[in-house]
Design a protein around this motif. Sequence first.
Motif, PDB file in Angstrom:
ATOM      1  N   LEU A  21      -1.574  -2.753  -7.524  1.00  0.00           N
ATOM      2  CA  LEU A  21      -1.801  -1.765  -8.126  1.00  0.00           C
ATOM      3  C   LEU A  21      -2.421  -0.864  -9.387  1.00  0.00           C
ATOM      4  O   LEU A  21      -3.084  -0.083  -9.493  1.00  0.00           O
ATOM      5  CB  LEU A  21      -0.599  -0.574  -7.156  1.00  0.00           C
ATOM      6  CG  LEU A  21      -0.695  -1.106  -5.667  1.00  0.00           C
ATOM      7  CD1 LEU A  21       1.214  -1.133  -5.559  1.00  0.00           C
ATOM      8  CD2 LEU A  21      -1.375  -0.608  -4.797  1.00  0.00           C
ATOM      9  N   PHE A  22      -1.644  -0.807 -10.722  1.00  0.00           N
ATOM     10  CA  PHE A  22      -1.254  -0.577 -10.869  1.00  0.00           C
ATOM     11  C   PHE A  22      -1.413  -1.604 -12.640  1.00  0.00           C
ATOM     12  O   PHE A  22      -0.982  -1.561 -12.658  1.00  0.00           O
ATOM     13  CB  PHE A  22       0.004   0.406 -11.334  1.00  0.00           C
ATOM     14  CG  PHE A  22       0.069   1.486 -10.262  1.00  0.00           C
ATOM     15  CD1 PHE A  22      -0.160   1.782  -9.562  1.00  0.00           C
ATOM     16  CD2 PHE A  22       1.807   1.104  -9.686  1.00  0.00           C
ATOM     17  CE1 PHE A  22      -0.130   2.975  -8.847  1.00  0.00           C
ATOM     18  CE2 PHE A  22       1.766   1.598  -8.239  1.00  0.00           C
ATOM     19  CZ  PHE A  22       0.860   2.590  -8.035  1.00  0.00           C
TER      20      PHE A  22
ATOM     21  N   GLY B 176       0.080  10.884  -4.517  1.00  0.00           N
ATOM     22  CA  GLY B 176       0.844  11.978  -4.177  1.00  0.00           C
ATOM     23  C   GLY B 176       2.188  11.836  -3.206  1.00  0.00           C
ATOM     24  O   GLY B 176       1.844  10.311  -2.611  1.00  0.00           O
TER      25      GLY B 176
ATOM     26  N   PRO C  51       0.774  -1.015   0.238  1.00  0.00           N
ATOM     27  CA  PRO C  51       0.039  -0.227   0.043  1.00  0.00           C
ATOM     28  C   PRO C  51       0.786   1.405  -0.389  1.00  0.00           C
ATOM     29  O   PRO C  51       1.010   2.412  -0.143  1.00  0.00           O
ATOM     30  CB  PRO C  51      -0.607  -0.050   1.221  1.00  0.00           C
ATOM     31  CG  PRO C  51      -1.023  -1.796   1.851  1.00  0.00           C
ATOM     32  CD  PRO C  51       0.652  -2.003   1.692  1.00  0.00           C
TER      33      PRO C  51
ATOM     34  N   ARG D 192      -7.773   5.219  -4.266  1.00  0.00           N
ATOM     35  CA  ARG D 192      -7.804   4.127  -2.652  1.00  0.00           C
ATOM     36  C   ARG D 192      -7.107   5.674  -1.815  1.00  0.00           C
ATOM     37  O   ARG D 192      -6.934   5.341  -0.588  1.00  0.00           O
ATOM     38  CB  ARG D 192      -6.275   3.846  -3.280  1.00  0.00           C
ATOM     39  CG  ARG D 192      -5.910   1.848  -3.994  1.00  0.00           C
ATOM     40  CD  ARG D 192      -5.393   1.110  -3.480  1.00  0.00           C
ATOM     41  NE  ARG D 192      -4.122   2.032  -4.342  1.00  0.00           N
ATOM     42  CZ  ARG D 192      -3.703   1.158  -6.313  1.00  0.00           C
ATOM     43  NH1 ARG D 192      -4.795   0.832  -6.249  1.00  0.00           N
ATOM     44  NH2 ARG D 192      -2.684   2.560  -6.740  1.00  0.00           N
TER      45      ARG D 192
ATOM     46  N   ARG E 136       4.223   4.190  -4.651  1.00  0.00           N
ATOM     47  CA  ARG E 136       3.645   5.748  -5.351  1.00  0.00           C
ATOM     48  C   ARG E 136       3.462   5.066  -6.911  1.00  0.00           C
ATOM     49  O   ARG E 136       4.873   5.234  -6.761  1.00  0.00           O
ATOM     50  CB  ARG E 136       4.573   6.290  -4.509  1.00  0.00           C
ATOM     51  CG  ARG E 136       3.602   6.761  -3.799  1.00  0.00           C
ATOM     52  CD  ARG E 136       2.272   6.869  -3.319  1.00  0.00           C
ATOM     53  NE  ARG E 136       1.704   7.144  -1.761  1.00  0.00           N
ATOM     54  CZ  ARG E 136       1.294   6.027  -0.613  1.00  0.00           C
ATOM     55  NH1 ARG E 136       1.015   4.532  -2.223  1.00  0.00           N
ATOM     56  NH2 ARG E 136       0.820   6.038   0.452  1.00  0.00           N
ATOM     57  N   LEU E 137       2.910   5.941  -7.442  1.00  0.00           N
ATOM     58  CA  LEU E 137       3.352   5.049  -8.775  1.00  0.00           C
ATOM     59  C   LEU E 137       3.618   6.466  -9.212  1.00  0.00           C
ATOM     60  O   LEU E 137       4.578   6.310 -10.382  1.00  0.00           O
ATOM     61  CB  LEU E 137       1.249   6.383  -9.491  1.00  0.00           C
ATOM     62  CG  LEU E 137       1.626   6.346 -10.787  1.00  0.00           C
ATOM     63  CD1 LEU E 137       1.842   5.150 -11.278  1.00  0.00           C
ATOM     64  CD2 LEU E 137       0.540   6.967 -11.478  1.00  0.00           C
ATOM     65  N   HIS E 138       3.848   8.233  -8.987  1.00  0.00           N
ATOM     66  CA  HIS E 138       5.182   8.749  -9.637  1.00  0.00           C
ATOM     67  C   HIS E 138       6.446   8.152  -9.258  1.00  0.00           C
ATOM     68  O   HIS E 138       7.749   8.217  -9.846  1.00  0.00           O
ATOM     69  CB  HIS E 138       4.743   9.920  -8.838  1.00  0.00           C
ATOM     70  CG  HIS E 138       4.594  10.438  -7.541  1.00  0.00           C
ATOM     71  ND1 HIS E 138       4.309  10.048  -6.238  1.00  0.00           N
ATOM     72  CD2 HIS E 138       6.411  10.437  -6.578  1.00  0.00           C
ATOM     73  CE1 HIS E 138       4.406  10.654  -5.336  1.00  0.00           C
ATOM     74  NE2 HIS E 138       5.731  10.866  -5.479  1.00  0.00           N
TER      75      HIS E 138
ATOM     76  N   ALA F 116      -3.038   6.214 -12.254  1.00  0.00           N
ATOM     77  CA  ALA F 116      -3.343   7.474 -11.525  1.00  0.00           C
ATOM     78  C   ALA F 116      -4.572   7.778 -10.676  1.00  0.00           C
ATOM     79  O   ALA F 116      -4.603   7.804  -9.845  1.00  0.00           O
ATOM     80  CB  ALA F 116      -2.908   8.616 -12.560  1.00  0.00           C
TER      81      ALA F 116
ATOM     82  N   GLU G 238      -5.140   5.339  -7.735  1.00  0.00           N
ATOM     83  CA  GLU G 238      -4.381   5.876  -6.761  1.00  0.00           C
ATOM     84  C   GLU G 238      -4.546   6.618  -6.058  1.00  0.00           C
ATOM     85  O   GLU G 238      -5.290   6.216  -4.962  1.00  0.00           O
ATOM     86  CB  GLU G 238      -3.340   5.911  -6.780  1.00  0.00           C
ATOM     87  CG  GLU G 238      -1.911   6.206  -6.087  1.00  0.00           C
ATOM     88  CD  GLU G 238      -0.638   6.705  -6.557  1.00  0.00           C
ATOM     89  OE1 GLU G 238       0.342   5.621  -7.076  1.00  0.00           O
ATOM     90  OE2 GLU G 238      -0.434   7.862  -7.226  1.00  0.00           O
TER      91      GLU G 238
ATOM     92  N   THR H  37      -3.772   7.397  -2.218  1.00  0.00           N
ATOM     93  CA  THR H  37      -2.858   7.772  -1.292  1.00  0.00           C
ATOM     94  C   THR H  37      -2.064   8.197  -2.504  1.00  0.00           C
ATOM     95  O   THR H  37      -1.178   7.581  -2.382  1.00  0.00           O
ATOM     96  CB  THR H  37      -2.414   5.924  -1.499  1.00  0.00           C
ATOM     97  OG1 THR H  37      -2.859   4.924  -3.163  1.00  0.00           O
ATOM     98  CG2 THR H  37      -3.631   5.072  -0.473  1.00  0.00           C
TER      99      THR H  37
END
Lengths: 117, 117
Positions: free
Chosen positions: A95-96, B117, A17, B113, A20-22, B107, B110, B115
């Motif tokens: 997640l993605f 950033g 969890p 969810r 993070r995408l970025h 994106a 995320e 979460t």
Amino acid sequence: MLTEAATQRTLAHPERPEIRLHEVLAALADPVRLQIVRRLALAAGELACSTFDLPVTKSTTTHHFRVLRESGVIRQTYRGTAKMNLLREAALAELFPGLLPSVLAAAAAEEARGTAG
Amino acid sequence: MLTEAATQRTLAHPERPEIRLHEVLAALADPVRLQIVRRLALAAGELACSTFDLPVTKSTTTHHFRVLRESGVIRQTYRGTAKMNLLREAALAELFPGLLPSVLAAAAAEEARGTAG
């Protein structure tokens, strides 16, 4: 005297969890790191750092593996003196969905065009 | 005296074959830039820079748009005094099929969810 590898047995990883995408995109945005990820995807299992022949110094290689680990893209585990690397495909897929496959396909397409890097 | 916007009428963009995967990923790896890209994807057309309400200064906003333009993610065109932005969806879809949709979906996932950033 113990080496760093022998004393520092576990390495910090983000839990699923916390990924993070970025940070994942930033980790994948480097040609050398993308090369590592592509090789791990093909291997479909663990590979030791020492099996990667990368066009950078050893300390830069270590840095790239750390960025991949800290972003959640790979899991690193010590086995004896070897540091093993595993792509966290299940975590990223949950997640993605579709992200990693599309990046891997894009990298392959770019390579096929002869314009990578 | 002409303003910079009035004199410098065209902005540099990479041609489609010059767009590089690692530069696109780096451009998308920033939360603010990803926010811009998501809004442009939803708009499905041109949007002026001035219509974006971003949590950064004007000069940082300009920087983010420039990174998106120079990586090939967006096309920027002056229309009068407004700088208009368009997502280069066709170019990205041809070069890296599925990449942009998967990043946009990631994106959104995320954000859902809570979460991001």
